[in-house]
Design an enzyme around this catalytic site. Structure first.
Site, PDB file in Angstrom:
ATOM      1  N   SER A  90       0.637  -1.058  -0.286  1.00  0.00           N
ATOM      2  CA  SER A  90       0.094  -0.078  -0.085  1.00  0.00           C
ATOM      3  C   SER A  90       1.304   1.664  -0.374  1.00  0.00           C
ATOM      4  O   SER A  90       1.759   1.177   1.011  1.00  0.00           O
ATOM      5  CB  SER A  90      -0.938   0.441   1.396  1.00  0.00           C
ATOM      6  OG  SER A  90      -1.906   1.336   1.739  1.00  0.00           O
ATOM      7  N   HIS A 104      -2.710   7.017  -4.860  1.00  0.00           N
ATOM      8  CA  HIS A 104      -2.807   5.734  -3.433  1.00  0.00           C
ATOM      9  C   HIS A 104      -3.032   5.273  -4.503  1.00  0.00           C
ATOM     10  O   HIS A 104      -3.789   5.332  -5.481  1.00  0.00           O
ATOM     11  CB  HIS A 104      -3.888   6.182  -2.907  1.00  0.00           C
ATOM     12  CG  HIS A 104      -4.111   5.255  -2.465  1.00  0.00           C
ATOM     13  ND1 HIS A 104      -5.245   4.088  -2.688  1.00  0.00           N
ATOM     14  CD2 HIS A 104      -4.149   4.664  -1.036  1.00  0.00           C
ATOM     15  CE1 HIS A 104      -5.579   3.065  -1.942  1.00  0.00           C
ATOM     16  NE2 HIS A 104      -4.745   3.421  -1.014  1.00  0.00           N
ATOM     17  N   VAL A 107      -2.321  -3.219  -3.527  1.00  0.00           N
ATOM     18  CA  VAL A 107      -2.361  -4.425  -4.479  1.00  0.00           C
ATOM     19  C   VAL A 107      -2.885  -5.341  -2.907  1.00  0.00           C
ATOM     20  O   VAL A 107      -2.077  -4.779  -2.354  1.00  0.00           O
ATOM     21  CB  VAL A 107      -1.188  -4.784  -5.325  1.00  0.00           C
ATOM     22  CG1 VAL A 107      -1.863  -4.455  -6.340  1.00  0.00           C
ATOM     23  CG2 VAL A 107      -0.016  -4.323  -5.099  1.00  0.00           C
ATOM     24  N   ARG A 108      -3.269  -6.548  -2.779  1.00  0.00           N
ATOM     25  CA  ARG A 108      -3.298  -7.058  -1.536  1.00  0.00           C
ATOM     26  C   ARG A 108      -4.205  -8.896  -2.234  1.00  0.00           C
ATOM     27  O   ARG A 108      -4.646  -8.728  -2.967  1.00  0.00           O
ATOM     28  CB  ARG A 108      -4.239  -6.657  -0.676  1.00  0.00           C
ATOM     29  CG  ARG A 108      -5.801  -6.613  -0.899  1.00  0.00           C
ATOM     30  CD  ARG A 108      -6.240  -5.592  -0.225  1.00  0.00           C
ATOM     31  NE  ARG A 108      -7.376  -4.696  -0.385  1.00  0.00           N
ATOM     32  CZ  ARG A 108      -7.908  -3.940  -1.446  1.00  0.00           C
ATOM     33  NH1 ARG A 108      -6.668  -3.373  -1.839  1.00  0.00           N
ATOM     34  NH2 ARG A 108      -9.721  -3.598  -2.065  1.00  0.00           N
ATOM     35  N   GLY A 256      -4.747  -5.250  14.474  1.00  0.00           N
ATOM     36  CA  GLY A 256      -3.543  -5.353  15.199  1.00  0.00           C
ATOM     37  C   GLY A 256      -2.657  -5.211  14.900  1.00  0.00           C
ATOM     38  O   GLY A 256      -1.330  -5.113  14.886  1.00  0.00           O
ATOM     39  N   GLY A 257      -2.093  -4.743  13.686  1.00  0.00           N
ATOM     40  CA  GLY A 257      -0.739  -3.851  12.496  1.00  0.00           C
ATOM     41  C   GLY A 257      -0.478  -3.209  13.117  1.00  0.00           C
ATOM     42  O   GLY A 257      -0.607  -2.229  14.130  1.00  0.00           O
ATOM     43  N   ARG A 258       0.903  -2.490  13.075  1.00  0.00           N
ATOM     44  CA  ARG A 258       1.471  -1.833  12.817  1.00  0.00           C
ATOM     45  C   ARG A 258       1.344  -0.227  13.073  1.00  0.00           C
ATOM     46  O   ARG A 258       1.307   0.388  11.797  1.00  0.00           O
ATOM     47  CB  ARG A 258       3.004  -1.950  12.714  1.00  0.00           C
ATOM     48  CG  ARG A 258       3.597  -0.257  13.202  1.00  0.00           C
ATOM     49  CD  ARG A 258       5.232  -0.825  12.638  1.00  0.00           C
ATOM     50  NE  ARG A 258       6.983  -0.363  13.357  1.00  0.00           N
ATOM     51  CZ  ARG A 258       6.971   0.581  12.764  1.00  0.00           C
ATOM     52  NH1 ARG A 258       5.509   1.175  11.624  1.00  0.00           N
ATOM     53  NH2 ARG A 258       7.808   1.783  12.943  1.00  0.00           N
TER      54      ARG A 258
END
Length: 303
Positions: A90, A104, A107-108, A256-258
């Site tokens: 991202s 912006h 891709v995921r 709970g990501g950074r």
């Protein structure tokens, strides 16, 4: 299904984009490797205070968990409680010059599975453009590259992904689009893994050809305090969308990501005003009147 191939592509894409943009700016991205306590981690690259890029972030993450967060199961409630993997790149680029648009891209890939059941997977992504003082030729170029990226997968793909982008990057509380759109897709898992992965790569690989020419054309355009002030005001819309409506931000925070990596998309300087409207006939009004309303930007090229 080759998850290692997806991860390898995403890491290579991050490297290519940061190397190219760093060469254009003259300043290197700062890299930080991080680990997520619940599983997985990522590689964040950020450039701040550059000559061309005031703030840019290009983030790779690959996280794992025992239960998908609610933001990822809105359209698939049957997957609540699934073990999952999510990986992606991202990026957000906030230029210094107000005549260069913010861009912006994302891709995921998601993979979810319950014990004893077949895995469920899907791809998502796209890219969109947020100009302040736009040029028609720039927007046409952006959408032209987007259509080329979709063309090998069917004539209907670009129109569908463009419409989805117009629908998604919209601020309901402002009743206005965030920018001039591009591509957006989610829950892509048909007709098969290889085709979907190829489409993801095509979209990811199209970002630099779509954005770099705009950066190069406009980075030296003269600007003053008026343009800078309007850029900061419109950046406020960007912040509002990302914090209120963006599903990716919600997923990152809920899983709970950074936090520093999730919120790297925030611009460095932003301004809000009470009930402000642009002066009729001004360059600022032109953004609202001629560019933000969704339209077929490639209609003139098809004539």
């Amino acid at each position: 299904m080759d998850l290692q191939a997806v991860e390898a592509y995403l890491l290579a894409l991050q490297a290519q984009i940061t190397q190219t943009l760093s060469a254009e700016d003259g300043q290197a991205f700062v890299e930080e490797i991080w680990q997520r306590p619940g599983g997985g981690g990522g590689r964040t690259r950020v450039l701040e205070g550059g000559a061309v890029i005031e703030k840019g972030g290009v983030n790779f993450s690959h996280v794992r968990g025992e239960a998908l967060p609610s933001s990822a199961t809105l359209a698939r409630p049957e997957l609540a409680g699934c073990h999952y993997q999510a990986m992606g790149v991202s990026l957000v680029i906030h230029p210094r010059n107000p005549y260069v648009p913010t861009s912006h891209a994302n891709v995921r890939f998601f993979h979810a599975q319950k014990p004893g059941q077949a895995p469920v997977w899907w791809f998502g992504g796209g890219f969109d453009l947020t100009p302040y003082y736009p040029f028609t030729e720039d927007v046409v170029h952006w959408h032209g590259v987007a259509r080329q990226a979709c063309a090998p997968f069917g004539e209907d793909v670009y129109p569908r992904f463009k419409q989805a982008c117009d629908d998604y990057f919209y601020l309901p509380h402002r009743q206005e689009p965030r920018g001039v759109g591009g591509l957006f897709f989610d829950d892509l898992n048909e007709p098969d893994f290889d085709t979907c992965f190829a489409l993801l790569r095509s979209v990811g690989d199209a970002y630099l050809p779509a954005y770099l020419p705009l950066l190069q054309r406009r980075k030296d355009h003269p600007w003053g305090e008026r343009e800078r002030d309007f850029q900061a005001y419109r950046r406020g819309r960007y912040v509002e969308f990302n914090l209120v409506w963006d599903r990716g931000t919600l997923f990152g925070l809920q899983s709970g990501g950074r936090t520093e990596s999730i919120l790297m998309s925030m611009p460095p300087e932003v301004r809000w005003r009470y009930d402000w409207t642009p002066e009729p006939g001004s360059a600022e009004a032109r953004l609202y009147e001629e560019f933000l309303p969704p339209r077929d930007w490639l209609a003139s090229t098809d004539a």
